[in-house]
Design a protein around this motif. Structure first.
Motif, PDB file in Angstrom:
ATOM      1  N   LEU A 118      32.692  -1.578 -21.901  1.00 45.25           N
ATOM      2  CA  LEU A 118      31.853  -1.119 -20.918  1.00 45.25           C
ATOM      3  C   LEU A 118      30.286  -1.590 -21.153  1.00 45.25           C
ATOM      4  O   LEU A 118      29.949  -1.593 -22.308  1.00 45.25           O
ATOM      5  N   ARG A 119      29.938  -2.147 -20.122  1.00 44.02           N
ATOM      6  CA  ARG A 119      28.576  -2.955 -20.550  1.00 44.02           C
ATOM      7  C   ARG A 119      27.253  -2.032 -20.246  1.00 44.02           C
ATOM      8  O   ARG A 119      26.392  -2.500 -20.600  1.00 44.02           O
ATOM      9  N   PHE A 120      27.467  -1.017 -19.369  1.00 46.66           N
ATOM     10  CA  PHE A 120      26.229  -0.268 -19.115  1.00 46.66           C
ATOM     11  C   PHE A 120      24.851  -0.991 -18.565  1.00 46.66           C
ATOM     12  O   PHE A 120      23.828  -1.167 -18.977  1.00 46.66           O
ATOM     13  N   GLU A 121      25.469  -1.726 -17.335  1.00 48.33           N
ATOM     14  CA  GLU A 121      24.300  -2.578 -16.830  1.00 48.33           C
ATOM     15  C   GLU A 121      24.586  -2.421 -15.307  1.00 48.33           C
ATOM     16  O   GLU A 121      25.522  -2.297 -14.729  1.00 48.33           O
ATOM     17  N   PRO A 122      23.721  -2.787 -14.376  1.00 49.20           N
ATOM     18  CA  PRO A 122      22.434  -2.982 -14.937  1.00 49.20           C
ATOM     19  C   PRO A 122      21.699  -1.792 -15.312  1.00 49.20           C
ATOM     20  O   PRO A 122      21.956  -0.786 -14.985  1.00 49.20           O
ATOM     21  N   LEU A 123      20.609  -2.113 -16.093  1.00 48.77           N
ATOM     22  CA  LEU A 123      19.743  -1.037 -16.667  1.00 48.77           C
ATOM     23  C   LEU A 123      18.581  -0.955 -15.839  1.00 48.77           C
ATOM     24  O   LEU A 123      17.742  -2.005 -15.418  1.00 48.77           O
ATOM     25  N   PHE A 124      18.118   0.371 -15.169  1.00 52.04           N
ATOM     26  CA  PHE A 124      16.878   0.663 -14.645  1.00 52.04           C
ATOM     27  C   PHE A 124      16.063   1.554 -15.444  1.00 52.04           C
ATOM     28  O   PHE A 124      16.477   2.745 -15.830  1.00 52.04           O
ATOM     29  N   ASN A 125      14.931   0.913 -15.896  1.00 51.99           N
ATOM     30  CA  ASN A 125      13.955   1.590 -16.732  1.00 51.99           C
ATOM     31  C   ASN A 125      12.713   1.767 -16.257  1.00 51.99           C
ATOM     32  O   ASN A 125      11.875   0.599 -15.777  1.00 51.99           O
ATOM     33  N   ASN A 126      12.341   3.044 -15.657  1.00 57.25           N
ATOM     34  CA  ASN A 126      10.906   3.254 -14.993  1.00 57.25           C
ATOM     35  C   ASN A 126       9.873   3.581 -16.242  1.00 57.25           C
ATOM     36  O   ASN A 126      10.245   4.714 -16.850  1.00 57.25           O
ATOM     37  N   LEU A 127       8.815   3.144 -16.033  1.00 60.90           N
ATOM     38  CA  LEU A 127       7.772   3.205 -17.101  1.00 60.90           C
ATOM     39  C   LEU A 127       6.682   3.614 -16.235  1.00 60.90           C
ATOM     40  O   LEU A 127       5.557   3.736 -16.923  1.00 60.90           O
ATOM     41  N   VAL A 128       6.563   4.253 -15.245  1.00 59.74           N
ATOM     42  CA  VAL A 128       5.741   4.845 -14.273  1.00 59.74           C
ATOM     43  C   VAL A 128       5.634   6.261 -14.431  1.00 59.74           C
ATOM     44  O   VAL A 128       6.700   6.915 -13.981  1.00 59.74           O
ATOM     45  N   VAL A 129       4.522   7.010 -14.565  1.00 61.80           N
ATOM     46  CA  VAL A 129       4.462   8.541 -14.465  1.00 61.80           C
ATOM     47  C   VAL A 129       3.562   8.450 -13.096  1.00 61.80           C
ATOM     48  O   VAL A 129       2.474   8.455 -12.971  1.00 61.80           O
ATOM     49  N   ASP A 130       4.206   8.840 -12.048  1.00 62.46           N
ATOM     50  CA  ASP A 130       3.885   8.865 -10.604  1.00 62.46           C
ATOM     51  C   ASP A 130       3.187  10.124 -10.312  1.00 62.46           C
ATOM     52  O   ASP A 130       3.960  10.938  -9.866  1.00 62.46           O
ATOM     53  N   SER A 131       2.201  10.496 -10.420  1.00 58.54           N
ATOM     54  CA  SER A 131       1.645  11.982 -10.318  1.00 58.54           C
ATOM     55  C   SER A 131       0.610  12.085  -9.124  1.00 58.54           C
ATOM     56  O   SER A 131       0.140  13.211  -8.867  1.00 58.54           O
ATOM     57  N   SER A 132       0.391  10.819  -8.339  1.00 56.69           N
ATOM     58  CA  SER A 132      -0.419  11.018  -7.296  1.00 56.69           C
ATOM     59  C   SER A 132       0.395  11.636  -6.000  1.00 56.69           C
ATOM     60  O   SER A 132       1.411  11.647  -5.915  1.00 56.69           O
ATOM     61  N   ALA A 133      -0.694  12.205  -5.039  1.00 55.39           N
ATOM     62  CA  ALA A 133       0.153  12.864  -3.946  1.00 55.39           C
ATOM     63  C   ALA A 133       0.325  11.680  -3.054  1.00 55.39           C
ATOM     64  O   ALA A 133      -0.481  10.778  -2.888  1.00 55.39           O
ATOM     65  N   PRO A 134       1.504  11.761  -2.416  1.00 59.27           N
ATOM     66  CA  PRO A 134       1.765  10.655  -1.310  1.00 59.27           C
ATOM     67  C   PRO A 134       0.661  10.388  -0.325  1.00 59.27           C
ATOM     68  O   PRO A 134       0.542  11.460   0.528  1.00 59.27           O
ATOM     69  N   GLU A 135       0.313   9.581   0.069  1.00 60.08           N
ATOM     70  CA  GLU A 135      -0.784   9.230   1.260  1.00 60.08           C
ATOM     71  C   GLU A 135      -0.643   7.820   1.650  1.00 60.08           C
ATOM     72  O   GLU A 135      -0.773   6.982   0.664  1.00 60.08           O
ATOM     73  N   ALA A 136      -0.800   7.607   2.865  1.00 60.99           N
ATOM     74  CA  ALA A 136      -0.597   6.031   3.466  1.00 60.99           C
ATOM     75  C   ALA A 136      -1.972   5.346   2.749  1.00 60.99           C
ATOM     76  O   ALA A 136      -3.117   5.917   3.064  1.00 60.99           O
ATOM     77  N   PRO A 137      -1.914   3.925   2.565  1.00 65.38           N
ATOM     78  CA  PRO A 137      -3.068   3.548   2.201  1.00 65.38           C
ATOM     79  C   PRO A 137      -3.913   2.953   3.514  1.00 65.38           C
ATOM     80  O   PRO A 137      -3.029   3.149   4.475  1.00 65.38           O
ATOM     81  N   PRO A 138      -4.988   2.424   3.265  1.00 66.22           N
ATOM     82  CA  PRO A 138      -5.907   2.154   4.420  1.00 66.22           C
ATOM     83  C   PRO A 138      -5.195   0.904   5.122  1.00 66.22           C
ATOM     84  O   PRO A 138      -5.547   0.691   6.306  1.00 66.22           O
ATOM     85  N   GLU A 139      -4.662   0.130   4.556  1.00 65.46           N
ATOM     86  CA  GLU A 139      -4.059  -1.233   5.038  1.00 65.46           C
ATOM     87  C   GLU A 139      -3.197  -0.826   6.183  1.00 65.46           C
ATOM     88  O   GLU A 139      -2.027  -0.176   5.894  1.00 65.46           O
ATOM     89  N   PRO A 140      -3.140  -1.601   7.421  1.00 64.47           N
ATOM     90  CA  PRO A 140      -2.164  -1.296   8.329  1.00 64.47           C
ATOM     91  C   PRO A 140      -0.925  -1.925   8.067  1.00 64.47           C
ATOM     92  O   PRO A 140      -0.946  -3.040   7.367  1.00 64.47           O
ATOM     93  N   VAL A 141       0.346  -1.276   8.462  1.00 62.03           N
ATOM     94  CA  VAL A 141       1.311  -2.006   8.113  1.00 62.03           C
ATOM     95  C   VAL A 141       1.533  -3.331   8.391  1.00 62.03           C
ATOM     96  O   VAL A 141       2.338  -4.247   8.070  1.00 62.03           O
ATOM     97  N   GLU A 142       1.085  -3.600   9.683  1.00 65.67           N
ATOM     98  CA  GLU A 142       1.025  -5.134  10.328  1.00 65.67           C
ATOM     99  C   GLU A 142       0.507  -6.022   9.558  1.00 65.67           C
ATOM    100  O   GLU A 142       1.136  -7.281   9.252  1.00 65.67           O
ATOM    101  N   ALA A 143      -0.384  -5.665   8.381  1.00 62.68           N
ATOM    102  CA  ALA A 143      -1.010  -6.616   7.488  1.00 62.68           C
ATOM    103  C   ALA A 143      -0.217  -6.785   6.203  1.00 62.68           C
ATOM    104  O   ALA A 143      -0.522  -7.856   5.618  1.00 62.68           O
ATOM    105  N   LEU A 144       0.879  -6.148   6.269  1.00 66.14           N
ATOM    106  CA  LEU A 144       1.503  -6.323   4.941  1.00 66.14           C
ATOM    107  C   LEU A 144       2.384  -7.668   4.577  1.00 66.14           C
ATOM    108  O   LEU A 144       2.627  -8.218   3.697  1.00 66.14           O
ATOM    109  N   ALA A 145       2.964  -8.219   5.950  1.00 75.33           N
ATOM    110  CA  ALA A 145       3.807  -9.511   5.864  1.00 75.33           C
ATOM    111  C   ALA A 145       2.830 -10.324   5.441  1.00 75.33           C
ATOM    112  O   ALA A 145       3.296 -11.192   4.471  1.00 75.33           O
TER     113      ALA A 145
END
Length: 591
Positions: free
Chosen positions: A364-391
């Protein structure tokens, strides 16, 4: 932030006498390990030289801070938190022994006044941490070391190195905030502190013990179905050490904010969902079963706990017929369900792993391992950047590759940051099987999927192609057996190594809707052997074979047919014994 040490850089530092800092936290005391400490102990017993046996942290030091102020803050931390003044003793009954009072030496290094040009802060942190590179033994008098770099009377950098038995990543984050608060306000007092000895006592409560037992049952259910290596693929070259690819993507961070605003999910959950979609596309597994690390800080008393609580949990996420937003919802439910089973007895668990592995005939390899080191406490809100600019913004993404020591986990994914830029890394422990190009392609596939899903949901048919990856190509010698992709030639090599060249042949035979591996063994050579003895030898020879498993059944024949590659010839021979080899197996060293 966490620092990976490569070398001391070019910063010139001169050692000065250490500064002793007194601490007085009460009386000496001792008690049993917590479940989190026991988990780390069992892991360190197996991998004592792992680069994460000690954890490294740099502190935010306000400009104008003096050495005396840093010493006072460090002394306050050690006084306040029992885990920072604990010796971790082994033996039949592992014991944590808390020191009531004593001295913490602060190692002091002077930044050379003759050094020309400005000193990069990151380079200074690297140089200072490199001087603390020696590990911290479990039974060291104190489970931490502190070092500062000074220029004149002022502190330019302060770092600590901790035994993983004393802290996990979230505990270090809390200590970092508390340390800086003490520098800004020396009388700073956090809320009441829950201590490791009290945590061990709480875990002995009958209700807590029942939860830990339920977690073991959760593990067993998954261990009987999890593939031994989710990322089973043909070897592309000889084993050549490990490496880490790290993606820095401002566009990925912006895409996460768009998706979070739409789905109301945390950004780490979204990254996990995207990773599962990528792995499902690449490996051919529609159901992803692999470990994630659970912080185990759900109770209010544990939110500010300074100690090691994180333990791995097996998560199951079915990607079948799921659009991207549905996949995010499933990911949230899967992670929540798994995390409810995040506290368990590592001693019991390792015996369970050995038993299940021996019964299934694999490692048993127990892989892949996902390790989240982020505590995301901010309220979800869209960024000012338009989606079209992401590419266009994706052109600013960078991937840095650096060598890394091999580990027992083929692939490990660490999520470091989601604000400003997505910081996501893939660690391959065997670049002969998952090389630099493979690791980087997985990270870029996650980024592409996030960008594709930023503007609107993707339906199920669009998710896989949006990754830009094709499934792993496996030739005719590959078989799907007991939830695992295996190479028949690799199983044959296993039998030759375990039983002797030419002694046995293995064939894939139908077993209802499934496939089973049957080994036919010439029992006329040498000492007679039972199916149990054959299985034990095969288990012992499994070693690091990621794409092999033992046969499910052993048929011991009186001789070898004229054509050993013909299964019909073996079936015509007299049978001396047959069986699974799983009865009465000694599991003390298997798995």
């Amino acid at each position: 932030m966490v620092i990976q040490i490569d070398d001391a850089g070019t910063v010139s530092l001169t050692p000065l006498p250490a500064v002793p800092v007194a601490f007085a936290g009460g009386s000496d005391a001792e008690g049993p390990y917590t479940l989190g400490q026991l988990n780390i102990k069992v892991w360190l017993d197996q991998s004592p030289d792992h680069c994460y046996s000690t954890l490294k942290w740099r502190f935010d030091v306000p400009e104008g801070t003096t050495l005396a102020e840093v010493a006072a803050a460090a002394g306050a931390l050690v006084t306040r938190h029992e885990g920072l003044r604990t010796r971790f003793l082994g033996g039949d009954v592992p014991t944590q022994r808390v020191t009531g009072s004593g001295e913490l030496p602060i190692e002091v290094w002077s930044l050379d006044e003759r050094q020309t040009g400005p000193v990069d802060q990151t380079a200074l942190d690297y140089a200072l941490l490199a001087r603390l590179a020696a590990g911290i033994g479990p039974d060291a008098p104190l489970p931490l070391r502190v070092a500062v770099a000074v220029q004149g009377e002022l502190v330019r950098a302060a770092v600590m190195v901790f035994s993983h038995l004393a802290v996990d990543f979230q505990a270090m984050t809390l200590l970092g905030r508390e340390f800086t608060a003490l520098l800004r306000e020396p009388g700073h007092q956090p809320a009441e502190v829950h201590q490791p000895l009290a945590q061990a006592e709480a875990e002995a409560d009958p209700r807590a013990r029942r939860r830990a037992e339920a977690a073991i049952r959760h593990w067993e259910r998954h261990l009987r179905q999890v593939p031994q290596c989710l990322y089973a693929r043909p070897r592309t070259g000889p084993a050549a050490g490990g490496g880490i690819a790290q993606l820095t993507s401002p566009a990925g961070a912006a895409a996460l904010r768009h998706i979070a605003a739409r789905t109301r999910a945390s950004r780490p959950t979204i990254v996990f969902a995207a990773l599962c979609a990528v792995l499902a596309r690449r490996t051919g597994y529609r159901e992803c079963r692999f470990p994630i690390l659970s912080g185990n800080r759900f109770e209010s008393r544990l939110e500010r706990y300074i100690g090691t609580l994180a333990q791995s949990v097996l998560v199951r996420l079915d990607t079948t017929d799921a659009g991207f937003d549905e996949l995010v919802r499933r990911a949230f439910g899967a992670m929540l369900s798994a995390s409810r089973n995040g506290a368990w007895d590592a001693g019991v668990a390792i015996r369970l792993h050995r038993r299940v592995a021996a019964e299934r005939g694999l490692r048993l390899r127990f892989e892949p391992l996902f390790n989240n080191l982020v505590v995301d406490s901010s309220a979800p809100e869209a960024p000012p950047e338009p989606v079209e600019a992401l590419a266009a913004a994706a052109s600013g993404s960078q991937i840095v590759w650096s060598p890394a020591p091999p580990t027992s986990t083929l692939l490990r994914f660490d999520l470091w940051q989601v604000d400003g830029a997505l910081l996501f890394s893939c660690w391959s422990s065997d670049t002969g099987r998952a090389d630099r190009n493979e690791a980087e392609s997985l990270l870029l596939a996650v980024e592409r999927l996030l960008l594709a899903a930023a503007g609107a949901d993707l339906d199920a048919a669009a998710v896989g192609p949006a990754t830009g990856l094709e499934p792993i190509a496996r030739g005719p010698g590959w078989l799907f057996v007991d939830s695992c992709w295996v190479e028949l030639d690799e199983v044959r090599r296993l039998l030759d190594d375990a039983l002797g060249a030419g002694v046995a042949q293995v064939f894939a035979e139908p077993a209802g809707p499934d496939t089973t591996l049957v080994a036919y063994v010439d029992g006329s050579r040498g000492e007679p052997a039972s199916p149990e003895q054959l299985h034990a030898r095969c288990l012992a020879a499994l070693s690091d074979r990621l794409t092999a498993m033992t046969p499910q059944r052993y048929v011991i024949c009186d001789g070898t047919p004229p054509d050993p590659t013909d299964p019909a010839g073996w079936r015509l021979l007299p049978v001396l014994a047959e069986g699974t080899g799983r009865q009465g197996l000694d599991l003390s060293r298997s798995g």
